[in-house]
Scaffold this motif. Structure first.
Motif, mmCIF file in Angstrom:
data_model
loop_
_atom_site.group_PDB
_atom_site.id
_atom_site.type_symbol
_atom_site.label_atom_id
_atom_site.label_comp_id
_atom_site.label_asym_id
_atom_site.label_seq_id
_atom_site.Cartn_x
_atom_site.Cartn_y
_atom_site.Cartn_z
ATOM 1 N N GLY A 101 24.820 49.364 39.554
ATOM 2 C CA GLY A 101 25.074 48.342 38.620
ATOM 3 C C GLY A 101 24.952 47.101 38.766
ATOM 4 O O GLY A 101 24.805 46.647 40.508
ATOM 5 N N ILE A 102 25.127 46.449 38.105
ATOM 6 C CA ILE A 102 25.308 44.483 38.164
ATOM 7 C C ILE A 102 26.728 44.139 37.772
ATOM 8 O O ILE A 102 26.367 44.034 36.583
ATOM 9 N N ILE A 103 27.481 43.336 38.336
ATOM 10 C CA ILE A 103 28.291 43.058 37.694
ATOM 11 C C ILE A 103 27.447 41.329 37.775
ATOM 12 O O ILE A 103 27.784 40.581 38.533
ATOM 13 N N ASP A 104 27.893 41.109 36.184
ATOM 14 C CA ASP A 104 26.999 39.766 36.123
ATOM 15 C C ASP A 104 27.823 38.551 36.531
ATOM 16 O O ASP A 104 27.564 37.785 36.683
ATOM 17 N N ASN A 105 29.262 38.296 36.379
ATOM 18 C CA ASN A 105 30.296 36.972 36.417
ATOM 19 C C ASN A 105 31.159 37.362 37.993
ATOM 20 O O ASN A 105 32.087 36.860 38.159
ATOM 21 N N ALA A 106 30.336 38.263 38.915
ATOM 22 C CA ALA A 106 30.512 38.555 40.343
ATOM 23 C C ALA A 106 30.967 36.911 40.808
ATOM 24 O O ALA A 106 31.623 36.850 41.440
ATOM 25 N N SER A 107 30.116 36.082 40.087
ATOM 26 C CA SER A 107 29.985 34.786 41.281
ATOM 27 C C SER A 107 31.447 34.596 41.250
ATOM 28 O O SER A 107 31.981 33.937 41.724
ATOM 29 N N ASP A 108 31.681 34.070 39.738
ATOM 30 C CA ASP A 108 32.943 33.969 38.947
ATOM 31 C C ASP A 108 34.472 34.198 39.854
ATOM 32 O O ASP A 108 35.455 33.780 40.471
ATOM 33 N N LEU A 109 34.091 35.552 40.207
ATOM 34 C CA LEU A 109 35.767 36.357 40.552
ATOM 35 C C LEU A 109 35.576 36.096 42.379
ATOM 36 O O LEU A 109 36.533 36.098 41.987
ATOM 37 N N ARG A 110 34.543 36.359 42.818
ATOM 38 C CA ARG A 110 34.231 36.036 44.381
ATOM 39 C C ARG A 110 35.317 34.734 44.525
ATOM 40 O O ARG A 110 35.919 34.538 45.477
ATOM 41 N N ALA A 111 34.476 33.181 43.916
ATOM 42 C CA ALA A 111 35.010 32.302 43.884
ATOM 43 C C ALA A 111 36.846 32.184 43.789
ATOM 44 O O ALA A 111 38.028 31.101 44.312
ATOM 45 N N ARG A 112 36.933 33.041 42.908
ATOM 46 C CA ARG A 112 38.961 33.086 42.518
ATOM 47 C C ARG A 112 39.371 34.198 43.144
ATOM 48 O O ARG A 112 39.993 33.517 43.641
ATOM 49 N N LEU A 113 39.012 34.845 44.028
ATOM 50 C CA LEU A 113 39.688 36.055 44.356
ATOM 51 C C LEU A 113 39.184 35.520 46.141
ATOM 52 O O LEU A 113 40.766 35.231 46.719
ATOM 53 N N ALA A 114 38.883 34.292 46.347
ATOM 54 C CA ALA A 114 38.415 33.163 47.520
ATOM 55 C C ALA A 114 39.337 32.103 47.739
ATOM 56 O O ALA A 114 39.978 32.155 48.699
ATOM 57 N N ALA A 115 40.059 31.459 46.893
ATOM 58 C CA ALA A 115 40.183 30.626 45.817
ATOM 59 C C ALA A 115 41.917 31.492 46.475
ATOM 60 O O ALA A 115 42.843 30.626 46.687
ATOM 61 N N ASP A 116 42.763 32.537 46.402
ATOM 62 C CA ASP A 116 43.824 33.312 46.278
ATOM 63 C C ASP A 116 43.747 33.631 47.672
ATOM 64 O O ASP A 116 44.941 34.439 48.368
ATOM 65 N N GLY A 117 43.073 33.347 48.978
ATOM 66 C CA GLY A 117 43.479 33.430 50.062
ATOM 67 C C GLY A 117 42.400 34.919 50.335
ATOM 68 O O GLY A 117 42.387 35.341 51.693
ATOM 69 N N VAL A 118 41.960 35.597 50.126
ATOM 70 C CA VAL A 118 41.101 36.356 49.760
ATOM 71 C C VAL A 118 39.745 36.318 50.699
ATOM 72 O O VAL A 118 39.182 35.566 50.599
ATOM 73 N N THR A 119 39.802 36.589 51.911
ATOM 74 C CA THR A 119 38.457 37.308 53.037
ATOM 75 C C THR A 119 36.909 38.099 52.897
ATOM 76 O O THR A 119 38.059 39.576 52.788
ATOM 77 N N LEU A 120 35.906 37.144 51.927
ATOM 78 C CA LEU A 120 35.137 38.842 51.512
ATOM 79 C C LEU A 120 34.449 38.829 52.631
ATOM 80 O O LEU A 120 33.716 37.876 52.738
ATOM 81 N N GLY A 150 38.450 45.511 33.286
ATOM 82 C CA GLY A 150 38.936 44.478 31.954
ATOM 83 C C GLY A 150 37.554 43.277 33.033
ATOM 84 O O GLY A 150 37.956 42.541 31.826
ATOM 85 N N HIS A 151 38.352 42.955 33.868
ATOM 86 C CA HIS A 151 37.348 41.504 34.437
ATOM 87 C C HIS A 151 36.517 41.665 34.940
ATOM 88 O O HIS A 151 35.592 40.285 35.294
ATOM 89 N N ILE A 152 35.547 42.511 34.446
ATOM 90 C CA ILE A 152 34.308 43.125 34.823
ATOM 91 C C ILE A 152 33.029 42.839 33.684
ATOM 92 O O ILE A 152 33.873 42.796 32.559
ATOM 93 N N GLU A 153 32.507 41.649 33.542
ATOM 94 C CA GLU A 153 31.852 41.818 33.193
ATOM 95 C C GLU A 153 29.755 42.611 33.329
ATOM 96 O O GLU A 153 29.682 41.822 34.885
ATOM 97 N N GLY A 154 29.230 43.463 33.264
ATOM 98 C CA GLY A 154 27.615 43.541 33.528
ATOM 99 C C GLY A 154 28.117 45.530 34.059
ATOM 100 O O GLY A 154 29.270 45.723 32.471
#
Length: 604
Positions: A101-120, A150-154
């Motif tokens: 499938g495709i997570i439509d809001n992946a870009s926003d979630l990636r940015a949020r995780l990166a801001a929290d210090g997560v290395t993708l 609950g955080h996923i759109e797509g």
């Protein structure tokens, strides 16, 4: 468009997962990977760009464990390389996720995780789901997955492992198929029953918004909100042998050769000689409701759309109801007028094609009556529609559709005959069409016996950089499908036009280097079609004709048996499937797995 398989039980998981991936490789084949619960606490994973065989060659000798998940990928987000292959792990390596499938809001979630210090570690949308599950502090794995979703759109079909919960796999579905397989002290999860039938034929298909927890001895299901559900197990009608090559070099060749038997299956038990009609009990529509239909709109994608064009012509000719076909991918994005007197028909080989399923859901939301014409029992479109017709083509493993296209066209002939006899089609015409339907299997077998001639012609035309396909009225959908087949499997550029449109522009392309394939049914337009051949020949264009008799102006003619004029398109397409196959074979293509394509298109 990717393949998921998971196992929990008492056997070694890795060999079972690899076997399942090989059966699912037609759904995605640019990378593959697997993760298992190791005997020492924790997860072990391996993945590789390329085919399943590339993954198998990389597996360590010691890769033991009795619970695991695996995936074969068709790239959407990120290049097809090792880093982007599934499964994806969280930052601790304790969570593994495979996802279709495709997570439509992946870009926003990636940015949020990166801001929290997560290395993708990848470019994929899927990785965010692994991190979200890994960061949850809920008490159960089910609750952690539910919180992450609950955080996923797509859209998603997922399977999840967690090192802290080694006794279970959690799966969930929203818009991408997930099937559970029920065994003896073992359970399976997959995106397609093909991965399961070697081990069990008892399956449970998850609905959108549904989750499942699998343990070695049991399973339970619930909604993603937590309410318990109780879907009933079903028995899969296809056996494991149906997915074997059966002595053929490719699945495409096998499936082309199976068409006579496949057409016999779609007819079996449905013909009513007494009333010169057919029984289609799955329509769930009585005669009064059928007579109230004022228009038929057919929706499909790719080959299903082309079969729908044939179906629309059959409905108009036999039932005298205005009918047309439209790509479902276009219909769902325009603000179409949904008429309560229109019967909508959704066509899909897999029954999971996302664009078609989304169109069905929009139509149902607006109160339309929708039928399905699908091959897979219990598929999403089969469940969402009000009724329909199963085409009974059997499993189709090659990415390009052949026998399912043919059976779908025959299924539309049955539907058109059914509607016609309820309305104004005479008994004599009903008997004429039934007689024609009964001749189809042997006539298809006759065409297939002429394969050697088609092979020789394919070798002659294989050097062409481009080909034109033309047909008029009944021949035009056949030309469209033949053009698509050639493109899909041989990578030779091809275009299809109505023969009547050739002089309105495309004739500028005709030259000695551009062969034209002309579809010429023996109907009242034959002389007009011959005039088209004259136009092409006058400009030096080579011509391969497909029709019921030799054509003087053609360089070569593939002669097919005559049937009733309404049914001729079913036969005219068969030799052109073989033409595409042998052209691809001559050019050395990977016939069952064409580049950039996957079998079941479950993403936008």
């Amino acid at each position: 468009m990717c393949g998921i398989v998971g196992y929990i039980g008492r056997r070694e998981a890795a060999p079972l997962l690899l076997e399942g991936l090989q059966r699912l490789e037609y759904r995605g084949y640019d990378s593959a990977g697997l993760a298992i619960h190791a005997r020492n606490p924790g997860l072990k994973s391996a993945k590789a760009a390329g085919r399943v065989r590339d993954l198998e060659s990389r597996l360590p000798k010691r890769f033991s464990g009795t619970t695991g998940i695996a995936h074969t990928r068709w790239a959407t987000h990120g290049a097809p390389d090792d880093a982007n292959a599934h499964p994806h792990l969280d930052a601790t390596g304790r969570v593994a996720v495979v996802h279709n499938g495709i997570i439509d809001n992946a870009s926003d979630l990636r940015a949020r995780l990166a801001a929290d210090g997560v290395t993708l570690a990848s470019d994929t949308d899927t990785e965010v789901l692994a991190h979200l599950i890994g960061r949850s502090t809920a008490e159960t794995l089910e609750a952690r997955v539910r919180e992450a979703l609950g955080h996923i759109e797509g859209t998603y079909g997922i399977a999840v492992l967690h090192a802290g919960f080694p006794d279970r796999i959690v799966a969930a579905r929203n818009g991408s198929p997930v099937v559970l397989g029920i065994g003896e002290h073992e359970m399976f999860v997959a995106s397609d029953v093909a991965a399961l039938v070697a081990h069990t034929r008892q399956v449970v298909t998850l609905d959108d918004g549904e989750m499942a927890t699998l343990t070695a001895d049991d399973y339970r299901t619930c909604t993603t909100e937590g309410s318990r559900t109780a879907p009933a197990p079903e028995t899969v009608e296809w056996a494991a042998e149906s997915y074997d090559l059966g002595g053929h070099d490719t699945y495409m060749h096998k499936e082309i050769s199976e068409q006579a038997d496949a057409v016999d299956r779609v007819l079996r038990g449905r013909i009513d000689d007494r009333f010169a009609t057919v029984h289609l009990g799955g329509l769930n529509m009585d005669a009064r409701e059928a007579r109230g239909v004022r228009r038929v709109k057919i929706l499909g994608c790719g080959s299903a759309y082309h079969a729908g064009l044939i179906g629309a012509q059959l409905v108009e000719e036999l039932a005298r109801i205005p009918a047309d076909a439209e790509p479902a991918s276009e219909f769902r994005y325009r603000n179409a007028v949904v008429d309560p007197d229109t019967l909508y028909v959704a066509v899909s080989q897999s029954g999971e094609t996302y664009d078609t399923l989304a169109a069905v859901q929009e139509l149902k939301r607006k109160g339309a009556r929708v039928l399905g014409v699908v091959n897979v029992v219990g598929s999403a479109i089969a469940r969402e529609t009000d009724g329909g017709v199963y085409v009974h083509a059997g499993p189709e493993v090659c990415v390009v559709s052949t026998k399912c296209f043919t059976n779908t066209a025959v299924a539309f002939a049955l539907l058109a005959l059914h509607l016609g006899r309820i309305r104004d089609l005479s008994v004599s015409d009903g008997r004429r069409i039934i007689a024609g339907l009964r001749r189809l299997p042997e006539q298809i077998a006759e065409i297939l016996r002429g394969e050697e001639e088609i092979r020789r012609l394919a070798a002659e035309y294989a050097e062409a950089r481009s080909m034109m396909f033309v047909g008029r009225v009944r021949g035009y959908p056949v030309a469209l499908e033949a053009s698509l087949k050639l493109k899909e499997v041989s990578y030779v550029h091809a275009e299809a036009y109505p023969a009547s449109e050739l002089k309105h522009g495309p004739l500028a392309l005709i030259e000695p280097a551009l062969p034209t394939v002309a579809v010429l049914p023996d109907d009242d337009l034959l002389e007009k079609n011959r005039a088209t051949l004259e136009e092409i020949k006058a400009r030096g264009g080579p011509i391969l004709a497909v029709g019921h008799e030799r054509q003087e102006k053609a360089d070569h003619t593939l002669v097919v048996p005559r049937n009733e004029p309404e049914l001729d398109p079913v036969l005219l397409g068969v030799p052109l499937q073989l033409l595409a196959y042998h052209t691809a074979l001559t050019l050395g293509r990977d016939i069952d797995k064409p580049r950039n394509l996957a079998k079941s298109v479950t993403v936008e």
